[in-house]
Scaffold this motif. Structure first.
Motif, PDB file in Angstrom:
ATOM      1  N   VAL A   1       0.865  -1.178  -0.024  1.00 31.08           N
ATOM      2  CA  VAL A   1      -0.116  -0.047  -0.065  1.00 31.08           C
ATOM      3  C   VAL A   1       0.780   1.252   0.041  1.00 31.08           C
ATOM      4  N   SER A   2       2.013   1.550   0.914  1.00 30.45           N
ATOM      5  CA  SER A   2       2.800   2.483   0.744  1.00 30.45           C
ATOM      6  C   SER A   2       4.045   1.869   1.298  1.00 30.45           C
ATOM      7  N   GLY A   3       5.091   2.728   1.183  1.00 21.43           N
ATOM      8  CA  GLY A   3       6.783   2.429   1.504  1.00 21.43           C
ATOM      9  C   GLY A   3       6.995   1.359   0.321  1.00 21.43           C
ATOM     10  N   SER A   4       7.951   0.747   0.842  1.00 22.23           N
ATOM     11  CA  SER A   4       8.628  -0.291  -0.370  1.00 22.23           C
ATOM     12  C   SER A   4       9.028  -1.654   0.506  1.00 22.23           C
ATOM     13  N   ILE A   5       8.910  -2.764  -0.233  1.00 20.91           N
ATOM     14  CA  ILE A   5       9.485  -3.975   0.409  1.00 20.91           C
ATOM     15  C   ILE A   5      10.468  -4.445  -0.458  1.00 20.91           C
ATOM     16  N   ILE A   6      11.668  -5.006   0.178  1.00 24.41           N
ATOM     17  CA  ILE A   6      12.767  -5.481  -0.328  1.00 24.41           C
ATOM     18  C   ILE A   6      12.886  -6.855  -0.252  1.00 24.41           C
ATOM     19  N   LEU A   7      12.910  -7.645  -1.516  1.00 19.81           N
ATOM     20  CA  LEU A   7      12.868  -9.084  -1.499  1.00 19.81           C
ATOM     21  C   LEU A   7      14.649  -9.496  -1.673  1.00 19.81           C
ATOM     22  N   PHE A   8      14.855 -10.458  -0.916  1.00 14.76           N
ATOM     23  CA  PHE A   8      16.115 -11.024  -0.820  1.00 14.76           C
ATOM     24  C   PHE A   8      16.380 -12.406  -0.484  1.00 14.76           C
ATOM     25  N   ARG A   9      17.727 -12.705  -0.625  1.00 12.62           N
ATOM     26  CA  ARG A   9      18.079 -14.226  -0.258  1.00 12.62           C
ATOM     27  C   ARG A   9      19.014 -13.997   0.921  1.00 12.62           C
TER      28      ARG A   9
ATOM     29  N   GLU B   1      24.577 -14.857   7.345  1.00 14.44           N
ATOM     30  CA  GLU B   1      24.464 -13.569   7.519  1.00 14.44           C
ATOM     31  C   GLU B   1      24.916 -12.782   6.252  1.00 14.44           C
ATOM     32  N   ASN B   2      24.614 -13.085   5.092  1.00 12.74           N
ATOM     33  CA  ASN B   2      24.835 -12.722   4.100  1.00 12.74           C
ATOM     34  C   ASN B   2      23.392 -12.303   3.443  1.00 12.74           C
ATOM     35  N   ARG B   3      23.268 -11.119   2.943  1.00 13.22           N
ATOM     36  CA  ARG B   3      21.850 -10.877   2.481  1.00 13.22           C
ATOM     37  C   ARG B   3      21.976 -10.344   0.967  1.00 13.22           C
ATOM     38  N   THR B   4      21.426 -11.018  -0.055  1.00 12.70           N
ATOM     39  CA  THR B   4      21.550 -10.598  -1.334  1.00 12.70           C
ATOM     40  C   THR B   4      20.193  -9.979  -1.778  1.00 12.70           C
ATOM     41  N   PRO B   5      20.319  -8.618  -2.046  1.00 10.81           N
ATOM     42  CA  PRO B   5      18.879  -8.072  -2.579  1.00 10.81           C
ATOM     43  C   PRO B   5      18.564  -8.614  -3.812  1.00 10.81           C
ATOM     44  N   LEU B   6      17.328  -8.887  -4.370  1.00 15.58           N
ATOM     45  CA  LEU B   6      16.851  -9.252  -5.730  1.00 15.58           C
ATOM     46  C   LEU B   6      15.953  -8.120  -6.188  1.00 15.58           C
ATOM     47  N   ALA B   7      15.016  -7.407  -5.319  1.00 13.31           N
ATOM     48  CA  ALA B   7      14.237  -6.427  -5.981  1.00 13.31           C
ATOM     49  C   ALA B   7      13.733  -5.552  -4.825  1.00 13.31           C
ATOM     50  N   ILE B   8      13.197  -4.462  -5.293  1.00 12.60           N
ATOM     51  CA  ILE B   8      12.636  -3.603  -4.356  1.00 12.60           C
ATOM     52  C   ILE B   8      10.959  -3.329  -4.996  1.00 12.60           C
ATOM     53  N   VAL B   9       9.969  -3.668  -4.001  1.00 11.16           N
ATOM     54  CA  VAL B   9       8.673  -3.750  -4.412  1.00 11.16           C
ATOM     55  C   VAL B   9       8.057  -2.557  -4.146  1.00 11.16           C
ATOM     56  N   LYS B  10       7.185  -1.835  -4.985  1.00 12.68           N
ATOM     57  CA  LYS B  10       6.632  -0.380  -4.547  1.00 12.68           C
ATOM     58  C   LYS B  10       5.111  -0.698  -4.470  1.00 12.68           C
ATOM     59  N   PRO B  11       4.503   0.472  -4.121  1.00  9.04           N
ATOM     60  CA  PRO B  11       2.989   0.374  -3.900  1.00  9.04           C
ATOM     61  C   PRO B  11       2.282   0.018  -5.136  1.00  9.04           C
ATOM     62  N   GLY B  12       1.003  -0.940  -4.815  1.00  4.23           N
ATOM     63  CA  GLY B  12       0.459  -1.351  -5.953  1.00  4.23           C
ATOM     64  C   GLY B  12       0.711  -2.659  -6.569  1.00  4.23           C
TER      65      GLY B  12
ATOM     66  N   LEU C   1       9.776 -18.257  -1.939  1.00  7.69           N
ATOM     67  CA  LEU C   1      10.939 -18.288  -2.596  1.00  7.69           C
ATOM     68  C   LEU C   1      12.287 -17.503  -2.291  1.00  7.69           C
ATOM     69  N   THR C   2      11.695 -16.245  -1.894  1.00  6.56           N
ATOM     70  CA  THR C   2      12.557 -15.398  -1.378  1.00  6.56           C
ATOM     71  C   THR C   2      12.388 -14.828   0.496  1.00  6.56           C
ATOM     72  N   SER C   3      12.929 -14.093   0.960  1.00  6.04           N
ATOM     73  CA  SER C   3      12.547 -13.157   1.929  1.00  6.04           C
ATOM     74  C   SER C   3      12.086 -11.955   1.600  1.00  6.04           C
ATOM     75  N   ALA C   4      11.319 -11.335   2.501  1.00  4.03           N
ATOM     76  CA  ALA C   4      10.802  -9.993   2.258  1.00  4.03           C
ATOM     77  C   ALA C   4      10.877  -9.346   3.741  1.00  4.03           C
ATOM     78  N   ALA C   5      11.404  -7.836   3.507  1.00  9.26           N
ATOM     79  CA  ALA C   5      11.014  -6.889   4.762  1.00  9.26           C
ATOM     80  C   ALA C   5      11.157  -5.607   4.203  1.00  9.26           C
TER      81      ALA C   5
END
Length: 151
Positions: A56-64, A68-79, A94-98
């Protein structure tokens, strides 16, 4: 967030294109609004998935994440919708999200979505068409990238 705001948010999601106002209202009524502070995890890779999330608002990062090593895959935006497959099938993440920033998401429950498909079978046909179109688009993207990986 008000029900009308949830309906407006859901109507902007491609998966729900063609839903009537009544169907969107029913869908919105069954959602759970969640506020996530920045860096708060939404779900982890390999978790059982029983719901999807609409940003709805803000942004969510998808990662593996591994050792202790975080590999970012994508940033997900509103909508955008995360984990839409979980609405129709038993699956795992399939991924983690935060939350990349303070964010608001709507949680869509699989049981509620299945009830909607039972009550409105035409939605199941639309959903089938959407999944087929997405699969065809994925195949085209793979075919476009294939020459890069052939010796």
């Amino acid at each position: 967030m008000a029900l009308d705001d949830d309906i407006r948010t859901l109507s902007s999601v491609k998966l729900f294109e063609g839903f009537t106002q009544e169907q969107l209202r029913l869908l919105a009524f069954g959602t759970e609004s969640m506020h996530l502070a920045a860096n708060r995890k939404l779900y982890l890779e390999e978790d059982e998935a029983d719901s999807a999330y609409v940003v709805v608002s803000g942004s969510i990062i998808l990662f593996r994440e591994s050792d202790e090593n975080r590999t970012p895959l994508a940033i997900v935006k509103p909508g955008s919708i995360l984990g839409e497959l979980a609405l129709i099938a038993d699956t795992r993440r399939l991924t983690s999200a935060a939350a990349a920033t303070d964010s608001e998401v709507l949680r869509l429950n699989r049981k509620m979505f299945h009830r909607m498909l039972e009550e409105y079978p035409e939605l199941a046909i639309r959903l089938h068409r959407h999944i087929a179109d997405e699969l065809q688009a994925l195949i085209r993207r793979i075919e476009e990238l294939a020459p890069r990986f052939t010796p």
